[in-house]
Design an enzyme around this catalytic site. Structure first.
Site, short mmCIF file in Angstrom:
data_model
loop_
_atom_site.label_atom_id
_atom_site.label_comp_id
_atom_site.label_asym_id
_atom_site.label_seq_id
_atom_site.Cartn_x
_atom_site.Cartn_y
_atom_site.Cartn_z
N HIS A 1 0.73 -1.24 -0.19
CA HIS A 1 0.05 0.02 -0.01
C HIS A 1 0.91 1.14 0.04
CE1 HIS A 1 -2.94 2.76 2.22
NE2 HIS A 1 -3.15 2.90 0.95
N CYS B 1 -0.53 0.12 9.64
CA CYS B 1 -0.60 1.67 9.24
C CYS B 1 -2.13 1.61 8.76
CB CYS B 1 0.21 1.96 8.06
SG CYS B 1 1.82 2.35 8.51
N HIS B 2 -2.42 1.07 7.69
CA HIS B 2 -3.92 1.13 7.31
C HIS B 2 -4.65 -0.17 7.04
CE1 HIS B 2 -1.05 4.25 5.42
NE2 HIS B 2 -2.06 5.03 6.12
N GLY B 3 -4.06 -1.21 7.75
CA GLY B 3 -5.03 -2.30 8.15
C GLY B 3 -4.97 -3.37 7.15
N PRO C 1 -6.42 -1.95 2.01
CA PRO C 1 -6.17 -1.04 0.78
C PRO C 1 -5.07 -1.45 -0.12
CG PRO C 1 -5.33 0.05 2.62
CD PRO C 1 -5.90 -1.21 3.08
#
Lengths: 175, 689
Positions: free
Chosen positions: A120, A139-141, A154
């Site tokens: 990502h 950070c963003h799963g 993501p």
């Protein structure tokens, strides 16, 4: 201004164009070193030579993190369960379809070697976390499975495999 | 930059911008429509050349800063790794270091032109003073830049120049401590010099904008020294001045490229290839050539404060020139006496520069005092008196008259004169270091395969030299800047990667810690540096009778001997750059045993003809048949010496072949381009005559 014949005009125009063209070539050539210097220098390239990693100390179910060219590389000694999970999932259902067999070296199926950088935005996923027995990026799963493939979140792609080869059954050479 | 522009773009998008920010009009009125006197000669192209040089210095400097480490322990090696490892790093570094010299050559020509043609007179006083400010800023910038490579001259230059401020009564010592950020020149000094060296060029650029602004308000002076009266006296800046400046610039670039590609260390000091050592001062402290005249003035005053005041006054006096020379006639062309005194002043300035590189002793001190007097007398006595007593010749009525009078004068001869003057000035001002009276004979000049514009290393010699180094030199001398990978580099000894790897794996390198926290040994890799013979300096001294065998990486560029005048002027033209290898070769063969009877040889030293002072701590390192040559070359000391000197030249300048190869391409390109520019300029100017 004096009046000039058309023949003289052509000759003059040619001279102007030629001078301009040579100037342009010179300017472009002068820019080359200024850009090229930004590429890795000789010492960085030499320091990025292949490294050897001894796998013997890594017990089943454990993993280590080594650095190659400044990148973290996860080397995971997978359990039977992890391998089975990775191979049970239908490949077509994956966001970035790839079989587990294609991501490990034949005959060394328990060893997963991946570059531990989330596809990502470059954070480092945590091993043995998340819902898929693989990696979880805080950070963003994004969640990766026990083959390092993206399953949820993501990130668009699987964790990349670095170039490596088995030197012996318990030793690999990365690079 | 002179008032609102009448320029109106036709393109609607540009019109939209122009209504809101008249930037195109500004550029148009300043650099296109701006009327420039039609009789300007090539001395006027140096303004454009200076702008170009400022641009080159900023661009190369910003890039060098991307790779440079401002720390006393790393600065020297980081500069060397720029030169050795960064892509085109050698080019960028040499462009920058020689660029400083080119900048000063151009600024001195620019200033002398102003002096000769009276460009400082009304209404151009502020323009001139801004120029003096730029010059002062340049000197500060150049000085701080010279400190950054952290060589011996950097360190001691910084020490000497900052100590100038200690001459100030009462507060001097405090000011010096403030400048250093410590009790001696050290890491804080280096850091702040780096910061300021990055800042000042942009300050210069700002003052240059004011300088150009003032120029475009007052208009340019010209060789006739009469102001333009009608439109016939001027031509538009573009295309006339742009193409002429462009041609001048290309010619200057050829001169610049000659230094960068063929004699990049000609103007530098060999001592600066030795890392800064706060415990040892080099035998002769000399600043860069462009400060030498002022350095000579400093030293000729027998008082600390007086010398400093005289040195700064020598520059500050320039700012008062408009009021010291009050003659109505601007151009020295029409001032028969002023013209002669001008040339005398040029000679005085060059001689002062030459003296600045000489030791302050004997006749040089007397000469320095006489010339210092002459320098100040020109400004404070000659010019004020001349403006009162001199009868100038008749000046032309207008610029157009001046042009008609001399039309047909050859431009080429002006350029040839310009290049020659530049070459001679560079040669003439190069510091001629004093011949050390203990130095003994000059090493013989050998013929080297790497000499000249197409020089290349002899691969066989490099390989044999490496063998000699490895079997003999490396037992005592380190080679810190070399890595095993370098053996396989292009332009080197021509090892294959596998051969270099084999050499590397012969040694053991300590690595670690491993998982258990222990250090371990592994075979060497291509990325590893050459091994050191001793773990530290103290161990080296203990094993060598108190002497420290110097690192050999840069030895071939760090050793020098006096070539004397006029030899060093010829060296500029013959591209002679081989002092280091000549010296190394001579030194290795220069042992005399027993020492001459009248020479008192200290205990533990050996007599060498070529070593400065003759008493060298290194015993004769090599004798015939000591190293086996596999290629049939006779195993004689003279061959060993020459081969190892060749090898050391390569270790000091590993990209020498690439430099000369690129240099040839650049030279061919620039010469073709110069011809094209010349004919284009002729065509453009054909309309103006």
């Amino acid at each position: 201004m004096t009046t000039t014949s058309s023949a003289e005009h052509t000759r003059r125009d040619f001279l102007f164009v030629a001078t301009g063209a040579v100037a342009a070539v010179g300017a472009a050539a002068a820019v080359w070193p200024l850009i090229s210097q930004m590429n890795p220098d000789a010492s960085t390239i030499a320091a990025g030579a292949p490294i050897e990693v001894d796998l013997a100390p890594i017990a089943e179910g454990q993993d280590i993190k080594v650095f190659w060219r400044g990148k973290p590389i996860y080397i995971m000694n997978r359990t039977k369960k992890q391998i089975d999970e990775a191979r049970a999932v239908p490949v077509a259902s994956l966001p970035d379809p790839q079989t587990d067999q294609a991501r490990v070296k034949e005959g060394h199926d328990q060893w997963l070697v991946v570059i531990g950088i989330c596809t990502h935005l470059g954070c480092i996923p945590i091993a043995h976390e998340g819902n898929y027995d693989g990696f979880f990026c805080p950070c963003h799963g994004s969640q990766y499975d026990s083959s390092g493939r993206i399953r949820q979140g993501p990130a668009p792609l699987n964790l990349p495999i670095p170039p490596y080869a088995f030197v012996s059954d318990s030793k690999i050479k990365i690079g | 930059m002179s008032g609102p522009s009448t320029y109106q773009p036709t393109n609607p998008a540009l019109q939209w911008i122009e209504k809101r920010l008249p930037i195109i009009g500004l550029v148009h009125s300043s650099f296109v429509a701006y009327p420039t006197p039609r009789n300007l000669n090539y001395w006027w192209t140096f303004g454009g050349i200076l702008s170009f040089m400022l641009g080159v210095q900023i661009v190369t400097g910003v890039i060098l800063a991307m790779h440079y480490t401002p720390h006393v322990d790393m600065a020297f090696n980081s500069v060397e790794s720029i030169v050795r490892d960064v892509n085109y790093g050698w080019l960028l570094r040499y462009l920058h270091s020689n660029g400083a010299s080119m900048f000063f050559i151009a600024v001195y020509i620019h200033m002398l032109r102003g002096l000769y043609y009276g460009s400082y007179k009304a209404p151009r006083e502020i323009l001139w003073i801004l120029g003096v400010i730029i010059y002062l800023l340049m000197m500060a910038t150049g000085f701080m830049g010279y400190v950054l490579p952290w060589g011996q001259m950097s360190f001691w230059g910084a020490t000497v120049i900052t100590n100038l401020f200690s001459a100030i009564p009462y507060v001097g010592e405090s000011i010096v401590t403030l400048l250093w950020g410590g009790y001696s020149v050290g890491n804080p000094t280096l850091n702040r010099f780096f910061s300021l060296h990055y800042l000042l060029p942009f300050v210069i650029a700002g003052v240059v904008v004011l300088h150009v602004w003032a120029l475009h308000v007052a208009g340019q002076n010209n060789p006739a020294g009469v102001e333009p009266k009608t439109e016939k006296d001027t031509v538009p800046f573009t295309p006339y001045a742009t193409i002429k400046d462009g041609f001048g610039m290309v010619c200057f670039m050829i001169f610049y490229a000659w230094f960068v590609f063929y004699i990049p260390n000609y103007l530098g000091d060999p001592d600066n290839y030795i890392m800064a050592n706060p415990g040892v001062t080099p035998a002769h402290i000399v600043p860069e050539w462009y400060y030498l005249p002022f350095y000579a003035i400093l030293r000729s005053i027998p008082s600390k404060l007086g010398g400093v005041i005289a040195m700064f006054s020598a520059i500050i006096v320039l700012a008062f020139l408009p009021w010291l020379d009050t003659a109505k006639t601007k151009s020295s062309k029409y001032r028969p006496l002023a013209k002669q005194f001008f040339w005398m002043f040029v000679v005085v300035a060059v001689l002062l520069g030459w003296l600045g590189g000489k030791p302050a002793e004997g006749i040089y001190i007397i000469a320095g005092r006489v010339l210092t007097f002459c320098y100040f007398a020109y400004f404070l006595i000659v010019l004020p008196i001349l403006s009162r007593i001199e009868t100038p010749r008749a000046i032309p009525n207008s610029i157009a008259d001046d042009v008609l009078a001399k039309y047909g004068k050859k431009a080429v001869s002006a350029i040839v004169a310009l290049v020659l003057a530049g070459g001679l000035m560079a040669g003439g001002t190069q510091k001629a270091e004093a011949a050390d009276e203990h130095g003994g004979p000059t090493p013989p000049s050998l013929s080297w395969s790497f000499w000249g514009p197409v020089g290349k290393f002899d691969r066989g010699a490099l390989q044999r030299g490496y063998k000699v180094y490895k079997e003999v030199c490396s037992t005592c001398h380190s080679m810190n800047l070399l890595h095993f990978r370098n053996l396989a580099d292009e332009g080197g000894p021509g090892f294959t990667a596998a051969q270099a790897q084999a050499v590397a794996s012969e040694i053991k390198v300590q690595d670690g810690p491993n998982d258990a926290g222990d250090m371990f040994e592994r075979p060497g890799r291509l990325a590893d540096p050459f091994p050191k013979p001793f773990p530290n300096e103290n161990a080296a001294r203990a094993a060598n009778g108190g002497a420290y065998p110097p690192d050999l990486s840069l030895m071939a560029k760090a050793r020098n001997y006096d070539r004397g005048f006029p030899q060093f002027v010829f060296d500029f033209f013959t591209q002679f750059q081989e002092k280091g290898p000549n010296y190394i070769d001579a030194l290795l063969q220069g042992y005399v045993d027993p020492a001459p009877k009248d020479f008192a040889l200290p205990q533990g030293a050996y007599y060498n003809k070529y070593f400065p002072g003759h008493a060298i701590k290194m015993p004769k390192p090599i004798s015939d048949d000591q190293v086996t040559y596999d290629d049939g070359t006779p195993q004689k000391v003279e061959n060993y010496a020459k081969d190892v000197a060749t090898f050391l030249m390569w270790t000091a300048e590993p990209h020498l072949e690439a430099r000369k190869r690129l240099g040839l391409q650049v030279m061919v390109f620039l010469i073709i381009f110069a011809f094209l520019m010349y004919f284009t300029k002729k065509k453009v100017w054909a309309n103006a005559h």
